[in-house]
Design a protein around this motif. Structure first.
Motif, PDB file in Angstrom:
ATOM      1  N   ALA A  10      14.015  -5.220  -5.823  1.00  0.00           N
ATOM      2  CA  ALA A  10      13.300  -5.064  -4.557  1.00  0.00           C
ATOM      3  C   ALA A  10      12.077  -4.183  -4.763  1.00  0.00           C
ATOM      4  N   VAL A  11      11.062  -4.406  -3.939  1.00  0.00           N
ATOM      5  CA  VAL A  11       9.857  -3.572  -3.919  1.00  0.00           C
ATOM      6  C   VAL A  11       9.710  -3.081  -2.485  1.00  0.00           C
ATOM      7  N   ILE A  12       9.622  -1.774  -2.341  1.00  0.00           N
ATOM      8  CA  ILE A  12       9.599  -1.208  -0.989  1.00  0.00           C
ATOM      9  C   ILE A  12       8.446  -0.214  -0.847  1.00  0.00           C
ATOM     10  N   GLY A  13       7.697  -0.333   0.239  1.00  0.00           N
ATOM     11  CA  GLY A  13       6.654   0.648   0.576  1.00  0.00           C
ATOM     12  C   GLY A  13       6.913   1.114   1.997  1.00  0.00           C
ATOM     13  N   LEU A  14       6.834   2.416   2.233  1.00  0.00           N
ATOM     14  CA  LEU A  14       7.167   2.927   3.567  1.00  0.00           C
ATOM     15  C   LEU A  14       5.949   3.487   4.284  1.00  0.00           C
ATOM     16  N   THR A 125      -0.429   6.364  -0.799  1.00  0.00           N
ATOM     17  CA  THR A 125      -1.726   5.715  -0.687  1.00  0.00           C
ATOM     18  C   THR A 125      -2.653   6.625   0.110  1.00  0.00           C
ATOM     19  N   ARG A 126      -2.174   7.014   1.275  1.00  0.00           N
ATOM     20  CA  ARG A 126      -3.013   7.843   2.141  1.00  0.00           C
ATOM     21  C   ARG A 126      -2.178   8.473   3.254  1.00  0.00           C
ATOM     22  N   ILE A 127      -2.770   9.464   3.886  1.00  0.00           N
ATOM     23  CA  ILE A 127      -2.227  10.021   5.133  1.00  0.00           C
ATOM     24  C   ILE A 127      -3.378   9.993   6.123  1.00  0.00           C
ATOM     25  N   ILE A 157       0.530  11.710  12.330  1.00  0.00           N
ATOM     26  CA  ILE A 157       0.002  11.368  11.020  1.00  0.00           C
ATOM     27  C   ILE A 157       0.819  10.180  10.541  1.00  0.00           C
ATOM     28  N   GLU A 158       0.142   9.281   9.847  1.00  0.00           N
ATOM     29  CA  GLU A 158       0.871   8.179   9.228  1.00  0.00           C
ATOM     30  C   GLU A 158       0.781   8.366   7.727  1.00  0.00           C
ATOM     31  N   ILE A 159       1.959   8.418   7.090  1.00  0.00           N
ATOM     32  CA  ILE A 159       2.030   8.655   5.651  1.00  0.00           C
ATOM     33  C   ILE A 159       2.392   7.322   5.004  1.00  0.00           C
ATOM     34  N   VAL A 160       1.491   6.776   4.215  1.00  0.00           N
ATOM     35  CA  VAL A 160       1.698   5.442   3.644  1.00  0.00           C
ATOM     36  C   VAL A 160       1.988   5.571   2.151  1.00  0.00           C
ATOM     37  N   SER A 161       3.121   5.019   1.731  1.00  0.00           N
ATOM     38  CA  SER A 161       3.466   5.105   0.303  1.00  0.00           C
ATOM     39  C   SER A 161       2.989   3.871  -0.438  1.00  0.00           C
ATOM     40  N   GLU A 162       2.810   4.009  -1.721  1.00  0.00           N
ATOM     41  CA  GLU A 162       2.588   2.859  -2.593  1.00  0.00           C
ATOM     42  C   GLU A 162       3.917   2.096  -2.685  1.00  0.00           C
ATOM     43  N   PRO A 163       3.869   0.813  -3.046  1.00  0.00           N
ATOM     44  CA  PRO A 163       5.131   0.056  -3.128  1.00  0.00           C
ATOM     45  C   PRO A 163       5.903   0.408  -4.394  1.00  0.00           C
ATOM     46  N   GLU A 164       6.394   1.639  -4.451  1.00  0.00           N
ATOM     47  CA  GLU A 164       7.044   2.135  -5.673  1.00  0.00           C
ATOM     48  C   GLU A 164       8.502   2.478  -5.468  1.00  0.00           C
ATOM     49  N   ALA A 201       9.463  -0.159   7.251  1.00  0.00           N
ATOM     50  CA  ALA A 201       9.754  -0.445   5.844  1.00  0.00           C
ATOM     51  C   ALA A 201       9.161  -1.796   5.452  1.00  0.00           C
ATOM     52  N   ASN A 202       8.326  -1.804   4.432  1.00  0.00           N
ATOM     53  CA  ASN A 202       7.792  -3.051   3.878  1.00  0.00           C
ATOM     54  C   ASN A 202       8.665  -3.428   2.697  1.00  0.00           C
ATOM     55  N   VAL A 203       9.213  -4.619   2.752  1.00  0.00           N
ATOM     56  CA  VAL A 203      10.202  -5.016   1.737  1.00  0.00           C
ATOM     57  C   VAL A 203       9.837  -6.371   1.144  1.00  0.00           C
ATOM     58  N   SER A 204       9.902  -6.472  -0.176  1.00  0.00           N
ATOM     59  CA  SER A 204       9.804  -7.782  -0.828  1.00  0.00           C
ATOM     60  C   SER A 204      10.755  -7.787  -2.012  1.00  0.00           C
ATOM     61  N   VAL A 205      11.025  -8.975  -2.543  1.00  0.00           N
ATOM     62  CA  VAL A 205      11.869  -9.058  -3.742  1.00  0.00           C
ATOM     63  C   VAL A 205      11.162  -9.925  -4.784  1.00  0.00           C
ATOM     64  N   PHE A 213       4.374  -9.289  -7.206  1.00  0.00           N
ATOM     65  CA  PHE A 213       5.174  -8.979  -6.025  1.00  0.00           C
ATOM     66  C   PHE A 213       5.395 -10.227  -5.183  1.00  0.00           C
ATOM     67  N   GLY A 214       6.533 -10.286  -4.536  1.00  0.00           N
ATOM     68  CA  GLY A 214       6.798 -11.357  -3.582  1.00  0.00           C
ATOM     69  C   GLY A 214       6.124 -11.064  -2.242  1.00  0.00           C
ATOM     70  N   ASN A 215       6.200 -12.024  -1.328  1.00  0.00           N
ATOM     71  CA  ASN A 215       5.686 -11.785   0.027  1.00  0.00           C
ATOM     72  C   ASN A 215       6.539 -10.733   0.699  1.00  0.00           C
ATOM     73  N   SER A 268       4.332 -13.079  13.189  1.00  0.00           N
ATOM     74  CA  SER A 268       3.932 -13.368  11.813  1.00  0.00           C
ATOM     75  C   SER A 268       2.600 -12.682  11.511  1.00  0.00           C
ATOM     76  N   LYS A 269       2.400 -12.325  10.268  1.00  0.00           N
ATOM     77  CA  LYS A 269       1.183 -11.606   9.886  1.00  0.00           C
ATOM     78  C   LYS A 269      -0.041 -12.514   9.954  1.00  0.00           C
ATOM     79  N   GLU A 270       0.195 -13.828   9.764  1.00  0.00           N
ATOM     80  CA  GLU A 270      -0.941 -14.767   9.829  1.00  0.00           C
ATOM     81  C   GLU A 270      -1.580 -14.709  11.208  1.00  0.00           C
TER      82      GLU A 270
HETATM   83  P1  ADP Z   1      -0.346  -3.092   7.099  1.00  0.00           P
HETATM   84  O1  ADP Z   1      -1.382  -2.588   8.020  1.00  0.00           O
HETATM   85  O2  ADP Z   1      -0.396  -4.522   6.811  1.00  0.00           O
HETATM   86  O3  ADP Z   1       1.014  -2.614   7.451  1.00  0.00           O
HETATM   87  P2  ADP Z   1      -0.646  -0.948   5.300  1.00  0.00           P
HETATM   88  O4  ADP Z   1      -1.685  -0.783   4.264  1.00  0.00           O
HETATM   89  O5  ADP Z   1      -0.657  -0.065   6.494  1.00  0.00           O
HETATM   90  O6  ADP Z   1      -0.701  -2.460   5.706  1.00  0.00           O
HETATM   91  O7  ADP Z   1       0.776  -0.776   4.649  1.00  0.00           O
HETATM   92  C1  ADP Z   1       1.144  -1.498   3.588  1.00  0.00           C
HETATM   93  C2  ADP Z   1       2.501  -0.973   3.126  1.00  0.00           C
HETATM   94  O8  ADP Z   1       3.182  -2.039   2.500  1.00  0.00           O
HETATM   95  C3  ADP Z   1       2.376   0.114   2.082  1.00  0.00           C
HETATM   96  O9  ADP Z   1       3.389   1.066   2.243  1.00  0.00           O
HETATM   97  C4  ADP Z   1       2.555  -0.641   0.775  1.00  0.00           C
HETATM   98  O10 ADP Z   1       3.098   0.159  -0.235  1.00  0.00           O
HETATM   99  C5  ADP Z   1       3.543  -1.715   1.169  1.00  0.00           C
HETATM  100  N1  ADP Z   1       3.446  -2.955   0.384  1.00  0.00           N
HETATM  101  C6  ADP Z   1       2.361  -3.652   0.037  1.00  0.00           C
HETATM  102  N2  ADP Z   1       2.693  -4.745  -0.644  1.00  0.00           N
HETATM  103  C7  ADP Z   1       4.053  -4.784  -0.707  1.00  0.00           C
HETATM  104  C8  ADP Z   1       5.013  -5.684  -1.264  1.00  0.00           C
HETATM  105  N3  ADP Z   1       4.666  -6.813  -1.873  1.00  0.00           N
HETATM  106  N4  ADP Z   1       6.316  -5.386  -1.128  1.00  0.00           N
HETATM  107  C9  ADP Z   1       6.701  -4.288  -0.476  1.00  0.00           C
HETATM  108  N5  ADP Z   1       5.850  -3.397   0.057  1.00  0.00           N
HETATM  109  C10 ADP Z   1       4.536  -3.646  -0.045  1.00  0.00           C
END
Ligand code: ADP
Ligand code: MG
Length: 484
Positions: A10-14, A125-127, A157-164, A201-205, A213-215, A268-270
């Motif tokens: 799984a790949v998760i970004g919060l 990524t950013r705050i 504040i919005e704390i955005v993580s990398e998908p790590e 939670a952003n989740v892909s597998v 990365f998956g969608n 949907s994001k589209e």
């Molecule tokens: P959005 O506005 O579309 O939500 P953001 O840039 O605010 O976009 O947030 C993107 C979040 O999704 C980040 O936390 C990032 O790490 C995560 N992310 C991006 N691509 C993936 C992926 N393929 N799988 C899981 N998380 C992802």
């Protein structure tokens, strides 16, 4: 047993939103207060009436810089606010004032524990700074949706993580760390149930080892740490099942349903809104100078990682103890006070993490409501270390009385109750002699090799002293007398 799920990772970004506990709102002087009568903290600015102008909240900027410093982010020198336009009933202005290309912080990291207990840094990524929307209430009136605008304009504040992030447990640990940090910094109360800390939670597998990365789906509406984990577990399984059936994952926003632990599609994001971001014309650009950042740095309280390091490396405590002490800011601050009064750090740690914490748990109270001052715990430790009190008398007798009468000192309680341990050596030797005289035949048996009788003599000595003889001292002299 291997299963299809083992083939995937799984790949998760919060994205974590933290409501800042400023006195007033982000761009107006309306009160920022949870639980007020609905629609009372609402002025024409919050309502976005024509002709009104926002004014940014300096305390909010101070809080965001604190968070950035705590995460070792870069603080942006020249920043502007941006308008994010969308129509929704809880957004009276028709737009949200947020930050787009110049977030107040970029980069940085949050340190978390991996599932195997080892340490890992999750890159940020950013705050950025933004404002909250009002609250639509769907379950109070059977026919209508009600709106409370007290929350509209509350700073976030919005704390955005990398998908790590790789597992739901890591995600849980990540949110725990973020909550710990905002609480240490005193910038947000971290209450997920009341919504002052929220997590998407952003989740892909993808197949293990893949570098594509998956969608992803973005899951919202988890109101507890545990539910963040449940939502991610559900999403990972749902996505793998779909892929295994030959389907593709639709990039979309989903909502978590706590009642059955599932997620359902929201939009949907589209079809995502085009937010038409543009620079907020009603707010001036802000310069965050180096002098300002230096000043904020000076106001920073000690942070959990710093204290953890201090406790393990300088005070010689175990990692487990250091973890328990630093998990909760108020516990750590209490401990910091106790060690001003004693250098027996191990004992101080035991008193706080064992005796005090189990008392707090039993009573279901916080340490803020615990009336015994840290100084008194320091005194208690001194009495034990100087052999005036035994550990058990201190914890089972003096401590409970201290809780009832926190204004008294441990020493006066022990004296009043005649609990001071008798370590006066001559007196103990007298008692030992008495004990031995009582059982001359046992003394002979001991001397001819029945060493196990020592315990029986110790029991007799303790009885004669009414439990007040220092066992260590008694033991030493008892052996001496028996070997004579
Ligand atoms: P959005 O506005 O579309 O939500 P953001 O840039 O605010 O976009 O947030 C993107 C979040 O999704 C980040 O936390 C990032 O790490 C995560 N992310 C991006 N691509 C993936 C992926 N393929 N799988 C899981 N998380 C992802
Ligand atoms: Mg998002």
């Amino acid at each position: 047993m291997s299963s299809i799920y083992d083939k995937y990772e799984a790949v998760i970004g919060l994205e974590v939103h933290a409501q800042l506990q400023t006195k007033t709102k982000a761009y107006s002087s309306d009160k920022n207060e949870y639980g007020s009568t609905p629609n009372t903290n609402v002025s024409v600015i919050t309502l976005g009436h024509p002709g009104t102008l926002p004014k940014y909240n300096k305390q909010g900027i101070n809080f965001a810089v604190k968070m950035g410093l705590a995460c070792e982010s870069n603080i942006t020198k020249d920043m502007i606010f941006a308008r994010k336009n969308y129509f929704y009933p809880d957004l009276p202005k028709g737009y949200q004032i947020t930050q787009d290309e110049t977030p107040i912080c970029t980069g940085g990291k949050i340190q978390i524990k991996k599932d195997d207990g080892s340490v890992k840094q999750v890159a940020l990524t950013r705050i950025h700074l933004e404002e909250d929307a009002g609250k639509s209430i769907h379950d109070l009136d059977p026919f209508n949706t009600l709106i409370d605008l007290n929350r509209a304009g509350v700073p976030l504040i919005e704390i955005v993580s990398e998908p790590e992030i790789k597992t739901s447990q890591e995600a849980y640990n990540y949110v725990t760390e973020v909550r710990k940090l905002v609480r240490y910094l005193d910038i947000c109360d971290g209450n997920m149930e009341e919504g002052s800390l929220r997590c998407d939670a952003n989740v892909s597998v993808m197949l293990k080892g893949s570098d594509t990365f998956g969608n992803r789906t973005e899951v919202k509406n988890m109101n507890s740490m545990r539910n963040v984990q449940r939502a991610i577990d559900f999403e990972i399984k749902r996505q793998i099942d779909l892929i295994e059936q030959g389907e593709t994952i639709v990039t979309e926003t989903r909502s978590f349903n706590a009642a059955n632990g599932s997620t359902i599609s929201m939009r949907s994001k589209e079809a995502a809104n085009d937010y038409r971001y543009f620079p907020e014309p009603d707010l001036q650009p802000i310069q965050v100078t180096q002098e300002y950042v230096t000043k904020v740095k000076e106001q920073m309280p000690p942070l959990p990682n710093f204290l953890f390091h201090k406790y393990t490396k300088e005070l010689g405590l175990s990692e487990y103890d250091a973890q328990v002490l630093t998990d909760d800011k108020s516990i750590a601050l209490y401990f910091e006070e106790v060690i001003k009064y004693t250098e027996n750090y191990k004992s101080a740690s035991n008193w706080v993490t064992v005796n005090i914490k189990s008392y707090l748990n039993d009573k279901a109270i916080e340490i803020e409501d615990f009336d015994v001052k840290p100084e008194k715990i320091g005194e208690l430790i001194k009495l034990i270390d100087s052999n005036q009190l035994s550990n058990s008398v201190a914890s089972q007798k003096v401590f409970p009385v201290l809780i009832q009468t926190p204004e008294k000192t441990a020493l006066s309680i022990a004296e009043e109750n005649n609990w001071i341990q008798n370590s006066d050596e001559d007196a103990i030797v007298e008692l030992i002699k008495k004990a031995l005289e009582k059982y001359p035949e046992k003394v002979e048996e001991y001397k001819s090799g029945k060493k196990g009788l020592l315990g029986m003599f110790m029991g007799e000595v303790m009885k004669l002293s009414q439990g007040k003889a220092d066992p260590k001292v008694a033991n030493k002299y008892l052996r001496q007398e028996l070997e004579k």
